[in-house]
Motif scaffolding. Structure first.
Motif, PDB file in Angstrom:
ATOM      1  N   SER A 101       0.871  -1.170   0.000  1.00  0.00           N
ATOM      2  CA  SER A 101       0.000   0.000   0.000  1.00  0.00           C
ATOM      3  C   SER A 101       0.906   1.216   0.000  1.00  0.00           C
ATOM      4  N   GLY A 102       0.319   2.411   0.062  1.00  0.00           N
ATOM      5  CA  GLY A 102       1.149   3.606   0.090  1.00  0.00           C
ATOM      6  C   GLY A 102       0.411   4.836  -0.382  1.00  0.00           C
ATOM      7  N   LEU A 103       1.196   5.876  -0.614  1.00  0.00           N
ATOM      8  CA  LEU A 103       0.660   7.163  -1.040  1.00  0.00           C
ATOM      9  C   LEU A 103       1.541   7.743  -2.133  1.00  0.00           C
ATOM     10  N   ALA A 109       6.585   9.900  -2.640  1.00  0.00           N
ATOM     11  CA  ALA A 109       5.823   8.655  -2.783  1.00  0.00           C
ATOM     12  C   ALA A 109       6.261   7.693  -1.686  1.00  0.00           C
ATOM     13  N   THR A 110       5.318   6.893  -1.218  1.00  0.00           N
ATOM     14  CA  THR A 110       5.585   5.960  -0.128  1.00  0.00           C
ATOM     15  C   THR A 110       5.084   4.573  -0.499  1.00  0.00           C
ATOM     16  N   THR A 120       5.704  -7.579  10.409  1.00  0.00           N
ATOM     17  CA  THR A 120       6.811  -6.881   9.744  1.00  0.00           C
ATOM     18  C   THR A 120       6.231  -5.769   8.881  1.00  0.00           C
ATOM     19  N   ASN A 121       6.646  -4.540   9.143  1.00  0.00           N
ATOM     20  CA  ASN A 121       6.190  -3.383   8.367  1.00  0.00           C
ATOM     21  C   ASN A 121       7.413  -2.636   7.841  1.00  0.00           C
ATOM     22  N   LEU A 122       7.588  -2.698   6.530  1.00  0.00           N
ATOM     23  CA  LEU A 122       8.739  -2.076   5.868  1.00  0.00           C
ATOM     24  C   LEU A 122       8.237  -0.960   4.954  1.00  0.00           C
ATOM     25  N   THR A 123       8.780   0.246   5.127  1.00  0.00           N
ATOM     26  CA  THR A 123       8.315   1.405   4.356  1.00  0.00           C
ATOM     27  C   THR A 123       9.470   2.040   3.605  1.00  0.00           C
ATOM     28  N   PHE A 124       9.238   2.291   2.317  1.00  0.00           N
ATOM     29  CA  PHE A 124      10.198   2.995   1.461  1.00  0.00           C
ATOM     30  C   PHE A 124       9.652   4.392   1.161  1.00  0.00           C
ATOM     31  N   PHE A 125      10.489   5.414   1.330  1.00  0.00           N
ATOM     32  CA  PHE A 125      10.108   6.796   1.045  1.00  0.00           C
ATOM     33  C   PHE A 125      10.922   7.296  -0.150  1.00  0.00           C
TER      34      PHE A 125
END
Length: 252
Positions: A101-103, A109-110, A120-125
């Motif tokens: 998911s993301g924005l 952008a995420t 496990t929650n991995l987020t790329f910015f």
């Protein structure tokens, strides 16, 4: 009557055999080294190459605004409850149990990847420089709650400068590369292709390859050209030697 140059064909065959063997060896693929944080305990067993996942982010109207195809491997150092010491755990992110998911915004952008039932929650910015039309991975964060962790693991870095690409194009890196996020956390990527801005439909734009891929292609070309030059020199020496041998026969 003395025969001249009798050993040259045999010598030429040996040189050509050695050149072919060297060329074959130069194309052999070696596993690239994987950087990992220092730890007081030996690393866990290598889980092998991760499966490549296809992840997307869509806008409210259903338009795809970010695409990422990649295999991900997480290197995490944490305090083990059972061993009472710091251990290194190397874990592959499984696409079958990972949701994306993301924005998406004009210049940011995420991509959020949630795996194992939110354990496990991995987020790329990603950020876009609208002046230069260049984008890059500017930040990564991870939160993980795994069975043997003494306490929940968190890591965040918003000062990164990885995966640089041009607006409307995708960034590609087939080779394994390591993204260092924090002292206790890094990510190994495999067969990566990502585009966080300027997508047309659900297709990647033209790919801009990473330096690792370019080097991997360049080295065999250089080695092959050098070996071809060596073979040419040997052939010329052989022909010159034959000409001199022929001249020797005529003189006798």
């Amino acid at each position: 009557m003395t025969q001249l140059g009798g050993r040259q064909p045999r010598f030429l065959g040996v040189v050509l055999f050695l050149a072919a063997a060297a060329l074959q060896q130069s194309f052999a693929t070696d596993a690239p080294p994987t950087g990992a944080p220092q730890t007081s305990a030996p690393p866990h067993k290598d889980p092998g190459r991760p499966e490549r996942g296809n992840y997307t982010v869509t806008k409210s109207n259903g338009t795809v605004c970010l695409m990422a195809h990649m295999g991900l491997q997480l290197n995490i150092s944490f305090s083990s409850a059972s061993q009472n010491k710091t251990v290194l755990n190397v874990v592959n992110l499984q696409p079958s149990v990972t949701n994306s998911s993301g924005l998406c915004d004009t210049d940011s952008a995420t991509l959020l990847l949630t795996a194992d039932g939110e354990k496990t929650n991995l987020t790329f910015f990603f950020s876009l420089n609208t002046t230069s039309s260049k984008y890059y991975l500017s930040g990564v964060s991870l939160s993980a709650v795994w069975p043997d962790m003494r306490e929940p693991f968190t890591a965040h870095n918003s000062s990164l400068d990885y995966l640089q690409g041009t607006l409307g194009r995708s960034y590609m890196c087939r080779e394994e590369q390591t993204l260092d996020v924090a002292q206790s956390f890094s990510i190994n990527t495999f067969q990566l292709q990502v585009q966080p801005f300027g997508l047309t439909g659900d297709q990647f734009g033209a790919a801009e390859e990473c330096q690792l891929d370019e080097d991997d292609m360049l080295i065999p070309i250089i080695v092959g050209a050098a070996l071809a030059g060596l073979v040419l020199i040997v052939l010329l020496a052989y022909l010159i030697g034959r000409k001199r041998s022929h001249a020797g026969y005529q003189t006798i």
